[in-house]
Design an enzyme around this catalytic site. Structure first.
Site, short mmCIF file in Angstrom:
data_model
loop_
_atom_site.label_atom_id
_atom_site.label_comp_id
_atom_site.label_asym_id
_atom_site.label_seq_id
_atom_site.Cartn_x
_atom_site.Cartn_y
_atom_site.Cartn_z
N LEU A 1 42.63 37.54 41.38
CA LEU A 1 42.16 38.76 42.26
C LEU A 1 40.58 38.88 42.17
O LEU A 1 40.26 39.94 42.37
CB LEU A 1 42.97 40.02 41.89
CG LEU A 1 44.50 39.99 42.25
CD1 LEU A 1 45.05 41.30 41.41
CD2 LEU A 1 44.73 39.78 43.48
N GLY A 2 39.95 37.88 41.76
CA GLY A 2 38.52 37.92 41.79
C GLY A 2 38.17 39.26 40.91
O GLY A 2 37.10 40.03 41.10
N HIS B 1 40.08 27.51 24.65
CA HIS B 1 39.51 28.18 25.55
C HIS B 1 38.27 27.88 26.44
O HIS B 1 38.15 28.10 27.48
CB HIS B 1 39.46 29.65 24.90
CG HIS B 1 39.45 30.93 25.76
ND1 HIS B 1 39.39 32.17 25.30
CD2 HIS B 1 39.38 31.05 27.24
CE1 HIS B 1 39.40 33.05 26.19
NE2 HIS B 1 39.43 32.37 27.29
N GLY C 1 39.61 41.94 40.25
CA GLY C 1 39.76 43.21 41.09
C GLY C 1 38.98 43.41 42.24
O GLY C 1 39.38 44.22 43.19
N PHE C 2 38.02 42.41 42.54
CA PHE C 2 37.09 42.69 43.55
C PHE C 2 38.06 42.53 44.83
O PHE C 2 37.94 43.28 46.02
CB PHE C 2 35.93 41.86 43.72
CG PHE C 2 34.59 42.33 44.51
CD1 PHE C 2 33.85 43.35 44.19
CD2 PHE C 2 34.64 41.91 45.66
CE1 PHE C 2 32.92 43.59 45.17
CE2 PHE C 2 33.84 42.05 46.59
CZ PHE C 2 32.59 43.22 46.15
N TYR D 1 40.21 38.10 22.61
CA TYR D 1 40.39 39.56 23.34
C TYR D 1 40.51 40.45 22.26
O TYR D 1 41.22 40.72 21.56
CB TYR D 1 41.56 39.45 24.24
CG TYR D 1 41.68 38.50 25.28
CD1 TYR D 1 40.44 37.96 25.65
CD2 TYR D 1 42.81 37.85 25.83
CE1 TYR D 1 40.51 36.57 26.63
CE2 TYR D 1 42.78 36.86 26.95
CZ TYR D 1 41.53 36.37 27.07
OH TYR D 1 41.88 35.41 27.99
#
Length: 338
Positions: A211-212, A130, A214-215, A62
């Site tokens: 939360l997909g 990961h 944000g979708f 990240y």
């Protein structure tokens, strides 16, 4: 009487660390979701801890290490209060398009030293692989990770995006505390084998993107609405006809949210939390946010219980989602799970 806003604490895996029933994904504080406000992101870290969130999730990939460096001051200030999780295996280069996977022993040892330095700590609580490189035997990879536990550099081991068979193979080498993979109303590939294996072994499940991305919150309905530099613009399910079809699937989420006086995000998270009872295992989702207000909204979802009728309304959603999670699904466990 004042309502208790501190979330429940659970054990991550057999004999694993204690952590809040919901964690915090820190990835978006550094990259992938457009511009970020560092001051607000730091407020979010503190608000999370105050709410009982103690599992803080990052990775060396990240921001090419920047995310680990960003949360380091928070880690130093609260080291004994938190469970710190980071990851290795995704290799980046000066070419922004390049992504590689490495699971070899030399790379693992180099990665952990770099993460310890960036995080400013002597030990990582939960260290994840990961992504899995099937070309490298688990005996080598997990064996190298186990050495880090023996040396006191890592406390517990985790895996990400592995199949049920792979989880069992790894567990035979060294106990695994947590399995982190995508799991949400929009992504249920993990239920093929990984969830059952985790339940059988007593491994905690840590859903990322619950939360997909944000979708599921309704924050956007098409990638065209996102800011420049947002990597969701390249995910198949958020563009064109796929996005339009998927947005229409959210009607029952909104209806149930209205019934509970909640937000769609809270219903989506409540569904993930309730999978712990459905499948008989510990589930600790790590929704990411950069805002204290969203953090409060997300943790409030731990206090929502969906009825069987509501669960039944939500059940078909994942099977109707159009488009893959990533442009290249070979990086996921779904590509190796029969």
């Amino acid at each position: 009487m004042t309502q208790n806003t501190t979330i429940e604490q659970v054990e991550l895996g057999k004999g694993g660390p204690r952590a809040g029933i919901q964690g915090l994904g820190c990835m978006g504080m550094s990259e992938f979701y457009g511009d970020t406000d560092e001051a607000l992101a730091r407020e979010t870290l503190e608000a999370a801890l105050a709410a009982g969130v103690t599992l803080f999730d990052t990775a060396d990939v990240y921001g090419r290490g920047q995310n680990e460096e960003f949360i380091a001051p928070f880690v130093a200030a609260h080291r004994d209060e938190i469970t710190l999780a980071t990851k290795f295996a995704i290799e980046r280069s000066d070419d922004p398009r390049y992504r590689g996977i490495r699971n070899d022993r030399a790379y693992i040892r180099e990665s952990v030293e770099n993460s310890l330095r960036r995080l400013g700590t002597e030990v990582i609580d939960l260290y994840y692989m990961h992504r899995r490189d099937p070309a490298v035997p688990f005996a080598e990879s997990v064996g190298a990770m186990a050495e880090l536990v023996q040396e006191g550099k890592v406390r517990y081991l985790g895996l990400s995006e592995v199949t049920g068979a792979e989880l069992k193979e790894a567990y035979a080498v060294h106990p695994i505390a947590a399995l982190q993979s995508e799991w949400s109303l929009f992504s249920r590939d993990v239920e093929r084998s990984a969830v059952g294996a985790a339940a059988e072994l007593g491994v905690a499940f840590v859903p990322y993107s619950p939360l997909g991305r944000g979708f599921l919150t309704g924050a956007f309905t098409d990638a065209a609405e996102l800011s420049e530099g947002d990597f969701r613009a390249f995910q198949p399910r958020f563009t064109g006809d796929n996005a339009k079809a998927n947005a229409e699937l959210l009607a029952p989420v909104r209806e149930i949210a209205q019934t509970h006086g909640a937000t769609p995000a809270q219903i989506a998270l409540a569904w993930v939390h309730q999978q712990a009872q459905v499948h008989g295992l510990t589930v600790v989702p790590i929704p990411g946010t950069r805002k204290p207000s969203r953090l409060a909204e997300n943790t409030a979802a731990t206090r929502i219980t969906l009825t069987q009728a509501e669960l039944a309304l939500l059940e078909p959603i994942a099977s109707r989602v159009a488009g893959d999670r990533y442009p290249d699904m070979t990086w996921t466990s779904a590509a190796r799970d029969s």
